[in-house]
Each structure stands twice: as C-alpha cells, then as structure tokens.
Design a protein around this motif. Sequence first.
Motif, mmCIF file in Angstrom:
data_model
loop_
_atom_site.group_PDB
_atom_site.id
_atom_site.type_symbol
_atom_site.label_atom_id
_atom_site.label_comp_id
_atom_site.label_asym_id
_atom_site.label_seq_id
_atom_site.Cartn_x
_atom_site.Cartn_y
_atom_site.Cartn_z
ATOM 1 N N ARG A 234 0.840 -1.207 0.000
ATOM 2 C CA ARG A 234 0.000 0.000 0.000
ATOM 3 C C ARG A 234 0.874 1.256 0.000
ATOM 4 N N ASP B 23 -2.843 -1.591 -4.133
ATOM 5 C CA ASP B 23 -3.897 -2.011 -3.202
ATOM 6 C C ASP B 23 -4.083 -3.528 -3.299
ATOM 7 N N SER C 117 -4.658 -6.882 -0.985
ATOM 8 C CA SER C 117 -5.150 -7.223 0.350
ATOM 9 C C SER C 117 -4.240 -8.218 1.066
#
Length: 182
Positions: free
Chosen positions: A40, A45, A47
Amino acid sequence: MGSRRKHPRITTELPKELVRAINERLVAGETYESIAAYLRERGHDISKSSVGRYGKDFLSKLERLRIVKEQARTIMSEGKDGPALEMTEAATQLALQLIMERLVTAEDLRDAKSSDILKALALLERSAVQREKLKMEAGRMIEAAVGQIKESLRVELEKSPEVLARLVGMVDAVTAEMREKQ
C-alpha cells in the motif's frame, strides 16, 4: 467451494522487483499484514488475503525446493558412481519424482499439458540411456588400460615370473574392486 485463482494479483500486476521484495520478506518471516502495508505504501492495493494466498503458494514451493535439495544431497552421498554420474542420477530421480507428484494431483493433472510431460519423461529416459553408455564406455576403458598394464609388466618382468604373477594378481584385485563400484 470456489476454485482458487491460478494467477494471483501479485504476479500479474506488480513489477518483478516488487515481487522479489515480497519473496524476500516472506522468507524473512514477515506477516502478510505487514507485506500488504508495504505494498500500500508503494501505491498497490493488494489485500492481506491476496498476499496470504501468494505467500502460502510461494512458501510451499520454497519448502518443496528445500526437500528436493536435501534429497539430491542424500542421493549423491549414497551414490556409488563418480561425481558426474551421481549428479545425473540425482537429477534424474528428482525430476521423475517431481513429474510423478505433478501427475498425482488431480488439480494439476487437469492443468498439465500431456505433451510437456511426455517430453520430460523422454528426456529422463534419454538421460538414463546416456548414463548407462557412459558406464559401459568407462568399463571398456578400464579393461583396455588393465590389458596395457599387464602387457607392459609382462615384458618388463619376464625374467622374474613370480614378481610378475604377484603384480598381475594385484592389478586383477583392483580391477575387481572397481567393477564392484560400478
């Protein structure tokens, strides 16, 4: 239950340098959460779950590689042939084992290209044939060398038949020992 993605976002969306950094962090034992935060910070992005899926596969492959290396060391330490033949034998046995493991898993079997597997098996067979030819050629070379040594000894020691007989016996003993090691 849904099937897992075959191409995680990490390998399809990130630059290779970043993937290498992720791999290093996984090996160093960093958490998936910290790796996701690291990504990030770099504007990606991805997870924690995605990192986890990738990490699980990566670490599993890394562990299999460690096992294969250990198996190669074991095969080589127990090998009876020369170093080149030991390496070839170890590589052949490990490659065959990996191919068989790949064939056994149903999921991999669906994805496996049969032509690739057949090519790999053909290469292994060719390798085994070449190894056997090498062993046979080495045996012929030993026989020729032994014959030359015996003839040279015979010519030199014709005046001392008892010494000649003892030396020929010694050469025969060494020859038998070498054959046992083949």
